[in-house]
Design a protein around this motif. Sequence first.
Motif, PDB file in Angstrom:
ATOM      1  N   MET A   1       1.154  -1.067   0.045  1.00 23.57           N
ATOM      2  CA  MET A   1      -0.393  -0.466  -0.159  1.00 23.57           C
ATOM      3  C   MET A   1       1.002   1.033   0.037  1.00 23.57           C
ATOM      4  SD  MET A   1      -3.105   0.780  -0.181  1.00 23.57           S
ATOM      5  CE  MET A   1      -3.402   2.643  -0.361  1.00 23.57           C
ATOM      6  N   SER A   2       0.516   2.052  -0.957  1.00 24.04           N
ATOM      7  CA  SER A   2       1.714   3.614  -1.516  1.00 24.04           C
ATOM      8  C   SER A   2       1.221   4.775  -0.006  1.00 24.04           C
ATOM      9  CB  SER A   2       1.406   3.967  -2.055  1.00 24.04           C
ATOM     10  OG  SER A   2       1.218   4.588  -2.514  1.00 24.04           O
ATOM     11  N   LEU A   3       2.118   4.944   0.733  1.00 22.94           N
ATOM     12  CA  LEU A   3       1.649   5.832   1.979  1.00 22.94           C
ATOM     13  C   LEU A   3       0.756   7.151   0.388  1.00 22.94           C
ATOM     14  CD1 LEU A   3       2.037   6.865   4.100  1.00 22.94           C
ATOM     15  CD2 LEU A   3       4.111   7.520   4.085  1.00 22.94           C
ATOM     16  N   PHE A   4       0.823   7.480  -0.327  1.00 23.69           N
ATOM     17  CA  PHE A   4       0.794   8.865  -1.062  1.00 23.69           C
ATOM     18  C   PHE A   4      -0.779   8.473  -2.062  1.00 23.69           C
ATOM     19  CE2 PHE A   4       4.446  11.054  -1.217  1.00 23.69           C
ATOM     20  CZ  PHE A   4       3.867  11.574   0.042  1.00 23.69           C
ATOM     21  N   GLY A   5      -0.872   6.430  -1.434  1.00 27.21           N
ATOM     22  CA  GLY A   5      -2.618   6.381  -2.268  1.00 27.21           C
ATOM     23  C   GLY A   5      -3.944   6.718  -1.270  1.00 27.21           C
ATOM     24  N   THR A   6      -5.018   6.410  -1.448  1.00 26.56           N
ATOM     25  CA  THR A   6      -6.030   7.332  -1.841  1.00 26.56           C
ATOM     26  C   THR A   6      -6.541   6.680   0.204  1.00 26.56           C
ATOM     27  OG1 THR A   6      -7.472   5.269  -2.368  1.00 26.56           O
ATOM     28  CG2 THR A   6      -7.153   7.598  -4.093  1.00 26.56           C
ATOM     29  N   ASN A   7      -6.272   6.206   0.865  1.00 28.50           N
ATOM     30  CA  ASN A   7      -6.967   5.371   2.142  1.00 28.50           C
ATOM     31  C   ASN A   7      -6.581   5.399   3.128  1.00 28.50           C
ATOM     32  OD1 ASN A   7      -5.976   3.235   1.234  1.00 28.50           O
ATOM     33  ND2 ASN A   7      -7.343   2.429   1.741  1.00 28.50           N
ATOM     34  N   THR A   8      -4.424   6.271   2.844  1.00 31.49           N
ATOM     35  CA  THR A   8      -3.953   6.629   4.225  1.00 31.49           C
ATOM     36  C   THR A   8      -3.909   7.793   4.790  1.00 31.49           C
ATOM     37  OG1 THR A   8      -1.835   8.164   3.366  1.00 31.49           O
ATOM     38  CG2 THR A   8      -2.313   5.326   2.932  1.00 31.49           C
ATOM     39  N   GLY A   9      -4.412   7.366   6.348  1.00 33.10           N
ATOM     40  CA  GLY A   9      -3.959   8.682   6.986  1.00 33.10           C
ATOM     41  C   GLY A   9      -3.039   9.325   7.003  1.00 33.10           C
ATOM     42  N   PHE A  10      -2.224   9.582   5.602  1.00 32.84           N
ATOM     43  CA  PHE A  10      -0.607  10.399   5.845  1.00 32.84           C
ATOM     44  C   PHE A  10      -1.535  12.020   5.628  1.00 32.84           C
ATOM     45  CE2 PHE A  10       1.994  12.645   2.287  1.00 32.84           C
ATOM     46  CZ  PHE A  10       3.177  12.486   3.247  1.00 32.84           C
ATOM     47  N   GLY A  11      -0.295  12.667   6.604  1.00 31.31           N
ATOM     48  CA  GLY A  11      -0.372  14.098   6.660  1.00 31.31           C
ATOM     49  C   GLY A  11      -1.769  14.123   7.858  1.00 31.31           C
ATOM     50  N   SER A  12      -3.193  13.409   8.390  1.00 32.76           N
ATOM     51  CA  SER A  12      -4.263  13.699   8.695  1.00 32.76           C
ATOM     52  C   SER A  12      -3.271  14.424  10.052  1.00 32.76           C
ATOM     53  CB  SER A  12      -5.040  12.648   8.647  1.00 32.76           C
ATOM     54  OG  SER A  12      -4.580  11.897   8.599  1.00 32.76           O
ATOM     55  N   GLY A  13      -2.675  14.471  10.597  1.00 31.26           N
ATOM     56  CA  GLY A  13      -2.241  14.322  12.275  1.00 31.26           C
ATOM     57  C   GLY A  13      -2.157  13.372  13.322  1.00 31.26           C
ATOM     58  N   GLY A  14      -2.199  13.442  14.008  1.00 27.57           N
ATOM     59  CA  GLY A  14      -2.083  12.315  15.147  1.00 27.57           C
ATOM     60  C   GLY A  14       0.041  12.950  15.006  1.00 27.57           C
ATOM     61  N   THR A  15       0.411  11.056  15.802  1.00 31.68           N
ATOM     62  CA  THR A  15       1.970  11.181  15.574  1.00 31.68           C
ATOM     63  C   THR A  15       2.130  11.306  13.574  1.00 31.68           C
ATOM     64  OG1 THR A  15       1.784   8.377  15.108  1.00 31.68           O
ATOM     65  CG2 THR A  15       1.683   9.237  17.430  1.00 31.68           C
ATOM     66  N   GLY A  16       3.634  12.100  13.750  1.00 27.72           N
ATOM     67  CA  GLY A  16       3.503  12.617  12.291  1.00 27.72           C
ATOM     68  C   GLY A  16       4.782  11.462  11.914  1.00 27.72           C
ATOM     69  N   VAL A  17       5.175  11.394  11.185  1.00 25.18           N
ATOM     70  CA  VAL A  17       6.385  10.524  10.487  1.00 25.18           C
ATOM     71  C   VAL A  17       7.493  10.649  11.755  1.00 25.18           C
ATOM     72  CG1 VAL A  17       7.584  10.358   8.765  1.00 25.18           C
ATOM     73  CG2 VAL A  17       5.324  10.276   8.509  1.00 25.18           C
ATOM     74  N   PHE A  18       7.549  11.973  11.722  1.00 22.51           N
ATOM     75  CA  PHE A  18       8.827  12.011  12.974  1.00 22.51           C
ATOM     76  C   PHE A  18       8.491  11.592  14.489  1.00 22.51           C
ATOM     77  CE2 PHE A  18      10.878  13.553   9.487  1.00 22.51           C
ATOM     78  CZ  PHE A  18      10.087  13.568   8.428  1.00 22.51           C
ATOM     79  N   GLY A  19       7.316  10.914  14.750  1.00 17.97           N
ATOM     80  CA  GLY A  19       7.140  10.428  16.158  1.00 17.97           C
ATOM     81  C   GLY A  19       6.319  11.875  16.522  1.00 17.97           C
ATOM     82  N   SER A  20       6.793  12.325  17.869  1.00 19.84           N
ATOM     83  CA  SER A  20       6.622  13.216  18.800  1.00 19.84           C
ATOM     84  C   SER A  20       5.037  13.752  18.406  1.00 19.84           C
ATOM     85  CB  SER A  20       7.364  14.241  18.876  1.00 19.84           C
ATOM     86  OG  SER A  20       7.165  15.632  18.502  1.00 19.84           O
ATOM     87  N   THR A  22       3.938  16.711  20.020  1.00 17.20           N
ATOM     88  CA  THR A  22       3.557  17.894  20.332  1.00 17.20           C
ATOM     89  C   THR A  22       3.836  19.254  19.029  1.00 17.20           C
ATOM     90  OG1 THR A  22       6.350  17.656  19.986  1.00 17.20           O
ATOM     91  CG2 THR A  22       4.863  17.890  22.276  1.00 17.20           C
ATOM     92  N   THR A  23       2.663  20.419  19.338  1.00 19.21           N
ATOM     93  CA  THR A  23       3.118  21.429  18.752  1.00 19.21           C
ATOM     94  C   THR A  23       4.555  21.668  18.100  1.00 19.21           C
ATOM     95  OG1 THR A  23       2.316  22.615  19.859  1.00 19.21           O
ATOM     96  CG2 THR A  23       0.314  21.247  18.668  1.00 19.21           C
ATOM     97  N   ASP A  24       4.336  21.222  16.571  1.00 20.91           N
ATOM     98  CA  ASP A  24       5.616  22.122  16.454  1.00 20.91           C
ATOM     99  C   ASP A  24       4.933  23.520  15.060  1.00 20.91           C
ATOM    100  OD1 ASP A  24       7.925  22.691  15.106  1.00 20.91           O
ATOM    101  OD2 ASP A  24       8.646  20.740  14.865  1.00 20.91           O
ATOM    102  N   SER A  25       5.579  24.563  16.118  1.00 23.76           N
ATOM    103  CA  SER A  25       4.954  25.759  14.497  1.00 23.76           C
ATOM    104  C   SER A  25       6.173  25.865  13.343  1.00 23.76           C
ATOM    105  CB  SER A  25       5.654  26.946  15.447  1.00 23.76           C
ATOM    106  OG  SER A  25       7.053  26.992  15.730  1.00 23.76           O
ATOM    107  N   HIS A  26       7.485  25.098  13.126  1.00 27.09           N
ATOM    108  CA  HIS A  26       7.135  25.040  11.991  1.00 27.09           C
ATOM    109  C   HIS A  26       6.836  24.048  11.073  1.00 27.09           C
ATOM    110  CE1 HIS A  26       9.802  21.297  12.314  1.00 27.09           C
ATOM    111  NE2 HIS A  26       9.898  21.305  11.471  1.00 27.09           N
ATOM    112  N   ASN A  27       5.934  22.986  11.861  1.00 27.77           N
ATOM    113  CA  ASN A  27       5.647  22.044  10.893  1.00 27.77           C
ATOM    114  C   ASN A  27       4.370  22.010  11.668  1.00 27.77           C
ATOM    115  OD1 ASN A  27       4.746  20.070   9.062  1.00 27.77           O
ATOM    116  ND2 ASN A  27       6.574  18.572  10.171  1.00 27.77           N
TER     117      ASN A  27
END
Length: 368
Positions: A1-20, A22-27
């Motif tokens: 399943m590709s991460l840029f497929g239609t039904n992934t939770g990619f980029g929709s909040g929660g734990t980001g690819v980089f773990g934490s 915490t709100t990060d003002s640059h991202n």
Amino acid sequence: MSLFGTNTGFGSGGTGVFGSTTTDSHNPMKDVEVTSPPDDSISCLAFSPPTMPGNFLIGGSWANDVRCWEVQDNGQTVPKAQQMHTGPVLDVCWSDDGSKVFTASCDKTAKMWDLNSNQTIQIAQHEGPIRTIHWIKAPNYSCVMTGSWDKTLKFWDTRSPNPMMSLQMPERCYCADVVYPMAVVATAERGLIVYQLENQPSEFRRIESPLKHQHRCVAIFKDKQSKPTGFALGSIEGRVAIHYINPPNPAKDNFTFKCHRSNGTNTATPQDIYAVNAISFHPVHGTLATVGSDGRFSFWDKDARTKLKTSEQLDQPITACCFNNNGNIFAYASSYDWSKGHEYYNPQKKNYIFLRNAAEELKPRNKK
């Protein structure tokens, strides 16, 4: 399943690819960061055309460089190559077959970058900085169109040092877009010119600007038959105009909307109004993204005249954006745009390019 497929939770909040979490003002949107971004403000982004397998992203910057990344299906980005100009790079585009990238610079030249050989050659020359560059693929010719602050629009066949054609504009070129057979150029002093590109380029119509402030960005949109039918024009005054070339009812069909402003409609406090830095249309849904000096991106449905989404605020302006060819990836660049002058420039602040899954969030409100 590709991460840029239609039904992934990619980029929709929660734990980001980089773990934490915490709100990060640059991202704040917890989107994927592109590795090795440029060392100065990012002026332009462009994804590879559908003729190429995979996704490659080109970015130009005020560090005089243009970089190429491969965006893998799992969201990882791999820096592939870079080339230099002797002045800031203001615009980039791809050839339709994906073998070449064209770059426009303040050094008054445009270059053709052959990605297979990783060589560049100069293909264009102006009397002033070149602000826009577009590849035109017509049935009977193909060429590169460059728009400059020297008030000319030139067309180059990439093999000759002289342009095939040079068209005089009333003012400096500030932004442009091409969807064959149409080109639109917005200039200083709120000039707006539509060109037709069939057989050979020629001026089609000059349009009185629907906006009262300096033009900043323009993007052509298509009708249901995939023919270019109008454009969205953004200004420095937090406003976008939707303008059809030949609408059935101009007074009703053409409209403007406010965006990239703060403090809502509370009249007690003055509203902060920011520039619209870029506009990009979704290649499948025909909805659009705007990005601004306020550090936000917004998604809009122009037909339903509704806002689909606004991002959290980044700690820097968003200077450029684009969709990949199937509309699954939205790329946007965060860097200082000098909209508040030199006193707000912080050389310690890094520049970022973010990738977001755009498959779901840009679906129109009312599917016809």
